[in-house]
Each structure stands twice: as C-alpha cells, then as structure tokens.
Design a protein around this motif. Structure first.
Motif, PDB file in Angstrom:
ATOM      1  N   SER A 135     144.362  89.731  16.679  1.00 33.24           N
ATOM      2  CA  SER A 135     143.818  91.322  16.744  1.00 33.24           C
ATOM      3  C   SER A 135     142.447  91.579  17.377  1.00 33.24           C
ATOM      4  O   SER A 135     142.183  92.690  17.594  1.00 33.24           O
ATOM      5  N   LYS A 137     139.189  91.436  20.061  1.00 28.97           N
ATOM      6  CA  LYS A 137     139.260  92.018  21.542  1.00 28.97           C
ATOM      7  C   LYS A 137     139.038  90.730  22.388  1.00 28.97           C
ATOM      8  O   LYS A 137     138.264  89.860  22.161  1.00 28.97           O
ATOM      9  N   ASP A 142     138.625  95.521  26.813  1.00 29.29           N
ATOM     10  CA  ASP A 142     138.607  96.149  25.370  1.00 29.29           C
ATOM     11  C   ASP A 142     139.952  96.263  24.885  1.00 29.29           C
ATOM     12  O   ASP A 142     140.552  97.298  24.611  1.00 29.29           O
ATOM     13  N   LEU A 143     140.586  95.006  24.933  1.00 30.01           N
ATOM     14  CA  LEU A 143     142.085  94.886  24.548  1.00 30.01           C
ATOM     15  C   LEU A 143     142.259  93.848  23.649  1.00 30.01           C
ATOM     16  O   LEU A 143     141.395  92.780  23.576  1.00 30.01           O
ATOM     17  N   PRO A 144     143.079  94.060  22.644  1.00 38.60           N
ATOM     18  CA  PRO A 144     143.463  92.830  21.699  1.00 38.60           C
ATOM     19  C   PRO A 144     143.866  91.418  22.392  1.00 38.60           C
ATOM     20  O   PRO A 144     144.735  91.759  23.255  1.00 38.60           O
TER      21      PRO A 144
END
Length: 191
Positions: A135, A137, A142-144
C-alpha cells in the motif's frame, strides 16, 4: 482409437458453445493486451527520448521518467505473459510426447494443463496478502506499489482460464493434444 486431428484452422470445426465463446473472449483479451504492451513500449521510448533530448539540449533531466519507465516495463512484461501463453509462444518440450500414441499423448497434455493451472492458482492464492502489503507509494510516482503487480494477477487469472479451457478442449476431443505447429520455421532457425 483414431488420432485427433487439428481442426483449429478449419472453419466450422473445433470447440463449440461456451468453450468457443470463452476462447474467442480470451483471444480478444490477448489482442488487447498485445496493444497495451505495445503502447507501454511506445510511451517508454517517448519518455526516455524526451529525457535524453532535454538533458542534452537544456541540461535538465526528469527523475520521474525513470520511475514511469520501470512501471511501464513491468506492465509490458506482465501483460505480455498472457499474450505469450495464449498465442502458444511458450516453450514446449514435446519431442517425446509427440511420439506417443493418442491416449498417452492426451494424458500428458491434460497433466501439463493441470500443472499450469496449479501454478496460476498458487500465484493467485498469494495475491490478496501481497496486494495488502503493497500500500506504500512508489518512488517518484504517487501510486501505490500494488499497481505495479496488478497485471501479474490479471494475467495469471487469464492464463488459468486458458489452461482450464485447453483441459476441457483436450478432454472432450475438441482440440488435439500437442498439435503440430503450423508456423513456418524461420530461415536459419535451429529445430
């Protein structure tokens, strides 16, 4: 017992009903994944070309391009996994199996499908735990982190469906076990 013949290229023959529909759907998804993998490659090349030109012309390099390149490369490979298997481009060592009579050849093909399905089930079994741990980043994006591995599980589910449909088609005689390759051998290739 007569040997099964390869009817995959003969119109009006081969699997019918839900198996044929699912096979057609999987072929369509494979084509979509092929296009998506090609787009990933095109975007990677475009981004890196932009970064090289920017660095050489203006002395400015963008670090986020490396992160996106890695992500797109992983997506390209994992989407390509299903395409590779679906288009039967995977490595098949069938030298000995093709020499077997029809029934043992069919049993070997069913066993190969079962092993392939079991491996995909093992991958999918670990998916929920792995995705829940990812979970945080990604660096530079800026994405999991789980976004990076999602295509693996999508491809694994589709490869599982491919093996199950092959198992059904071989078991019912709608598709021969270890059919002869119809593609021409490339010039200079070693068989």
């Amino acid at each position: 017992m007569t040997p099964a013949r390869d009817t995959s290229s003969t119109p009006g023959t081969g699997p019918r009903g839900p198996v044929a529909g699912l096979n057609a759907a999987l072929d369509g998804i494979a084509q979509l994944f092929k296009v998506l993998a090609t787009l990933c490659l095109a975007v990677m090349v475009g981004l890196n070309l932009f970064n090289v030109i920017s660095r050489s012309a203006f002395g400015v390099a963008y670090g986020w391009i490396f992160s996106w390149t890695l992500l797109l490369f992983v997506w390209m490979l994992l989407l390509g996994l299903f395409v590779y298997v679906r288009q039967r481009r995977d490595v098949v060592v069938d030298i000995f199996v093709t020499c077997l009579p029809t029934l043992p050849k069919r049993i070997a093909a069913l066993f190969a499908c079962a092993v392939g399905a079991a491996v995909m089930l093992a991958i999918l079994r670990g998916a929920p735990a792995l995705l829940s741990m990812q979970s945080a980043k990604m660096d530079g994006i800026d994405l999991p982190i789980y976004v990076r591995s999602m295509p693996l599980f999508v491809s694994a589910g589709l490869v599982l469906a491919h093996f199950v449909l092959d198992f059904i088609s071989i078991a019912t005689g709608a598709r021969p076990a270890f059919p002869k390759q119809t593609e021409p051998v490339e010039q200079g290739a070693v068989e």
